[in-house]
Design a protein around this motif. Structure first.
Motif, short mmCIF file in Angstrom:
data_model
loop_
_atom_site.label_atom_id
_atom_site.label_comp_id
_atom_site.label_asym_id
_atom_site.label_seq_id
_atom_site.Cartn_x
_atom_site.Cartn_y
_atom_site.Cartn_z
N TRP A 179 0.83 -1.21 0.00
CA TRP A 179 0.00 0.00 0.00
C TRP A 179 0.87 1.25 0.00
N TYR A 210 -6.48 -4.39 -7.28
CA TYR A 210 -5.23 -3.85 -6.73
C TYR A 210 -4.23 -3.49 -7.82
N PHE A 240 -5.14 -0.01 -8.80
CA PHE A 240 -4.62 0.95 -7.81
C PHE A 240 -3.12 1.16 -8.03
N ARG A 293 -5.58 8.18 -1.73
CA ARG A 293 -4.13 8.02 -1.70
C ARG A 293 -3.45 8.93 -0.68
N SER A 313 -12.78 4.62 -4.05
CA SER A 313 -11.57 4.36 -4.82
C SER A 313 -11.84 3.62 -6.12
N TYR A 314 -13.09 3.21 -6.33
CA TYR A 314 -13.41 2.41 -7.52
C TYR A 314 -14.84 2.73 -7.97
#
Length: 243
Positions: free
Chosen positions: A27, A119, A122, A178, A144-145
């Motif tokens: 991450w 992921y 990302f 982020r 985030s999506y």
């Protein structure tokens, strides 16, 4: 499942949880990497090679492609080749990074089944369009999506994607996570992932063996029952005779 003493799967209820969830360092590397310029004409990227379609992703991709351009680099729905040498995941991430969106479509829809697809998006600094686990929010940051199942059809989803393309502030809002701490739903799971999966498995096996009383010396253990044991001995005997 009664024959098995230990389960090791993606399901959180497993004795040994084996998720696709990145570790803490993963991450950190994601958010430290700058977002690449979106230089491809097609807004959407797709990497899919397996034909498995329990989620309906094949029909979903076909319908969405009628309303917005998709560059598909995998064997399925292939319409675009990778430029230059294919260096595996490195090339995949760099390719996705040049697109505004990436289709992250699971082959099956079930709780906890959140694979590397979301992921990877990302990691590439691209917005994933996700179709899959109903509890995906437990494994990814909020906002985030794009949830493909939240739209009545592919046409409405394509219209929303076009809105994001034309409205930079709305598009960039999907990257706000982020600069924020990870949610507790992720943070509480990360410490347990620092120990490699198979180390956790062997530790649990050792613990179970220490807790279980040993059978009398010389007496075989029959975890699958006496009939299965006798069938196995018979097969081995026949194989030995024939050889």
């Amino acid at each position: 499942m009664r024959h098995f003493d230990i389960t090791m799967t993606h399901e959180t209820c497993s004795d040994v949880w084996m998720p696709y969830l990145p570790r803490a360092r993963g991450w950190q590397e994601m958010v430290a990497r700058p977002i690449a310029a979106k230089t491809e004409e097609a807004p959407v990227a797709l990497f899919q090679s397996a034909p498995v379609n329990r989620s309906g992703r094949v029909d979903f991709t076909a319908e969405l492609s009628r309303h917005i351009k998709i560059d598909s680099y995998g064997r399925h729905f292939h319409n675009r080749a990778i430029s230059g040498p294919d260096l595996g995941r490195k090339t995949k991430i760099e390719t996705i990074a040049r697109h505004r969106f990436c289709l992250a479509l699971e082959n099956s829809i079930e709780p906890d089944y959140v694979t590397e697809k979301i992921y990877d998006a990302f990691d590439a600094g691209t917005i994933p369009i996700y179709l899959g686990a109903p509890n995906v929010d437990e494994f990814v940051p909020a906002n985030s999506y794009i949830d493909a199942s939240a739209f009545p059809n592919a046409k409405h989803l394509a219209a929303y994607l076009q809105h994001l393309i034309e409205t930079p502030e709305d598009y960039e809002a999907y990257f706000a996570w982020r600069s924020k701490p990870l949610p507790d739903s992720i943070l509480k799971r990360l410490p347990g992932l620092e120990t490699p999966t198979f180390c956790r498995l062997t530790n649990l096996v050792r613990q179970r063996l220490e807790e279980r009383p040993h059978p009398p010396s010389g007496r075989p253990m029959l975890p699958f029952g006496r009939v299965s044991f006798l069938r196995t001995r018979l097969r081995r005997w026949k194989k030995k005779i024939s050889s």
